[in-house]
Design a protein around this motif. Structure first.
Motif, PDB file in Angstrom:
ATOM      1  N   TYR A  30      -7.888   1.870   5.153  1.00  0.00           N
ATOM      2  CA  TYR A  30      -9.119   1.090   4.982  1.00  0.00           C
ATOM      3  C   TYR A  30      -9.731   0.686   6.317  1.00  0.00           C
ATOM      4  CZ  TYR A  30      -9.138   0.253  -0.094  1.00  0.00           C
ATOM      5  OH  TYR A  30      -9.237   0.388  -1.457  1.00  0.00           O
ATOM      6  N   LEU A  45     -13.164   4.360 -12.287  1.00  0.00           N
ATOM      7  CA  LEU A  45     -12.382   5.241 -11.424  1.00  0.00           C
ATOM      8  C   LEU A  45     -12.513   4.827  -9.969  1.00  0.00           C
ATOM      9  CD1 LEU A  45     -12.750   8.884 -12.771  1.00  0.00           C
ATOM     10  CD2 LEU A  45     -10.708   7.453 -12.584  1.00  0.00           C
ATOM     11  N   LEU A  46     -13.724   4.495  -9.572  1.00  0.00           N
ATOM     12  CA  LEU A  46     -13.943   4.125  -8.174  1.00  0.00           C
ATOM     13  C   LEU A  46     -13.259   2.813  -7.836  1.00  0.00           C
ATOM     14  CD1 LEU A  46     -17.599   5.212  -7.494  1.00  0.00           C
ATOM     15  CD2 LEU A  46     -15.467   6.246  -6.723  1.00  0.00           C
ATOM     16  N   LYS A  47     -13.030   2.005  -8.866  1.00  0.00           N
ATOM     17  CA  LYS A  47     -12.360   0.735  -8.595  1.00  0.00           C
ATOM     18  C   LYS A  47     -10.842   0.892  -8.547  1.00  0.00           C
ATOM     19  CE  LYS A  47     -15.533  -2.403 -10.835  1.00  0.00           C
ATOM     20  NZ  LYS A  47     -15.584  -3.141 -12.080  1.00  0.00           N
ATOM     21  N   LEU A  48     -10.351   2.017  -9.026  1.00  0.00           N
ATOM     22  CA  LEU A  48      -8.908   2.198  -9.174  1.00  0.00           C
ATOM     23  C   LEU A  48      -8.151   2.059  -7.861  1.00  0.00           C
ATOM     24  CD1 LEU A  48      -7.637   5.020 -11.466  1.00  0.00           C
ATOM     25  CD2 LEU A  48      -6.808   2.696 -11.205  1.00  0.00           C
ATOM     26  N   ASP A  49      -8.637   2.720  -6.816  1.00  0.00           N
ATOM     27  CA  ASP A  49      -7.930   2.672  -5.541  1.00  0.00           C
ATOM     28  C   ASP A  49      -7.820   1.238  -5.063  1.00  0.00           C
ATOM     29  OD1 ASP A  49     -10.821   2.751  -5.045  1.00  0.00           O
ATOM     30  OD2 ASP A  49     -10.150   2.422  -2.998  1.00  0.00           O
ATOM     31  N   LEU A  50      -8.912   0.500  -5.281  1.00  0.00           N
ATOM     32  CA  LEU A  50      -8.912  -0.906  -4.875  1.00  0.00           C
ATOM     33  C   LEU A  50      -7.873  -1.683  -5.648  1.00  0.00           C
ATOM     34  CD1 LEU A  50     -10.383  -3.127  -3.235  1.00  0.00           C
ATOM     35  CD2 LEU A  50     -11.593  -3.616  -5.363  1.00  0.00           C
ATOM     36  N   PRO A 110     -14.620   3.241  -1.654  1.00  0.00           N
ATOM     37  CA  PRO A 110     -13.591   3.544  -2.652  1.00  0.00           C
ATOM     38  C   PRO A 110     -13.317   5.026  -2.810  1.00  0.00           C
ATOM     39  CG  PRO A 110     -15.117   1.915  -3.500  1.00  0.00           C
ATOM     40  CD  PRO A 110     -15.701   2.417  -2.219  1.00  0.00           C
ATOM     41  N   LEU A 134      -2.613   6.940 -10.561  1.00  0.00           N
ATOM     42  CA  LEU A 134      -2.956   5.634  -9.986  1.00  0.00           C
ATOM     43  C   LEU A 134      -2.839   4.537 -11.039  1.00  0.00           C
ATOM     44  CD1 LEU A 134      -6.002   6.633  -7.743  1.00  0.00           C
ATOM     45  CD2 LEU A 134      -3.767   5.846  -6.974  1.00  0.00           C
TER      46      LEU A 134
END
Lengths: 154, 154
Positions: free
Chosen positions: B33, A11-16, B119, B133
């Motif tokens: 960012y 989930l934390l990688k999703l935005d990236l 993130p 997302l």
DNA sequence: CACAATTCAGTTGTGTACAACCAAAGGTAG
DNA sequence: CTACCTTTGGTTGTACACAACTGAATTGTG
């Protein structure tokens, strides 16, 4: 790492990943436009400026900046290149000497005909239908609005 | 202009609007960012490089380029700046002197801890849930693939 | 072995993109 | 009218992004 921890990390990688995919798509679009616009002697941002001027006739630098979300640091040199290419004319507004009005020259207006084929060829390259493109645009605009709002409330 | 002609004109403008929205969203993400990464002394592309190195340890310039879709003309000066900042080390591969292997230094590895909060804060700013997302990322990746394919068959 | 083709990183030149700052013009409060 | 403030476009400096090219190292082929 158990299942829940792995999911949380994902989930934390999703935005990236979304941000990365966004940049990749933007560059792929650029690459698709580039050979078509090259025949017109335009870059993609220059094409955006010409489209705005074809549509609305004459605009100040400020109006162009608001419409295209670009600031003067980007627009000033870009407009000077378009002027050097003979496609636009720049002149101070006599009623407010701070403003510069940008308008297409005859050559700039004539370019509109040759640019007519561009949108259709790009739309083909996307492989998407109208409904999907409309939905995507709405999603992107909502996302931009959310990011803008968040940026104003830090 | 009757209804059908207006619809056709709107359709032809769609690709432009999508492309424009795409660039606008990419810049909005950059803007989101920027202040977070500023505290780490990184730009967004530099952050992408560090993420790749944190994840996979050490990569050649070519591998980085393929992973991030960047060419040597972009990566070479970027990596030199990261090296000047003391975050990565560059060395020719002894087994193939053409290749340059890039690896994080101790300082570069240590930066990972401080980057941990980024993130989550970005995901909040998007205002979107995980499902949205994921769906957006899939749409963008499909679109990129379609544009890439079209570019290879002109 | 010789030598042509390929791979890989780097350099150069052009063109965005934005932050920070500047100067001129216009507006406003006293 | 003067002093301050805002608006507007421009400039400078930094950092991508890509095309075109260079040069060194490697590989493939006769």
């Amino acid at each position: 790492m158990d299942r829940t921890a792995a999911d949380a990390a994902d989930l934390l990688k999703l935005d990236l990943q979304v941000c990365f995919s966004l940049h990749a798509t933007a560059r792929a679009f650029d690459a698709a436009y580039r050979p078509l616009l090259r025949e017109l002697g335009l870059t993609y941002p220059q094409y955006l400026v010409m489209l705005a001027l074809w549509e609305r006739g004459a605009l100040t630098v400020k109006e162009l900046g608001r419409a295209l979300r670009l600031d003067s640091g980007t627009l000033s040199p870009l407009l000077k290149r378009l002027e050097a290419a003979g496609l636009v004319r720049r002149a101070r507004d006599p009623r407010d000497e701070r403003s510069v009005t940008v308008a297409p020259t005859d050559a700039g207006a004539a370019l509109r005909e040759r640019a007519g084929a561009v949108p259709h060829r790009i739309m083909e390259a996307t492989g998407l239908g109208a409904a999907e493109l409309i939905e995507l645009r709405r999603t992107l605009d909502d996302l931009t609005a959310a990011l803008d709002t968040a940026a104003r409330r830090p």
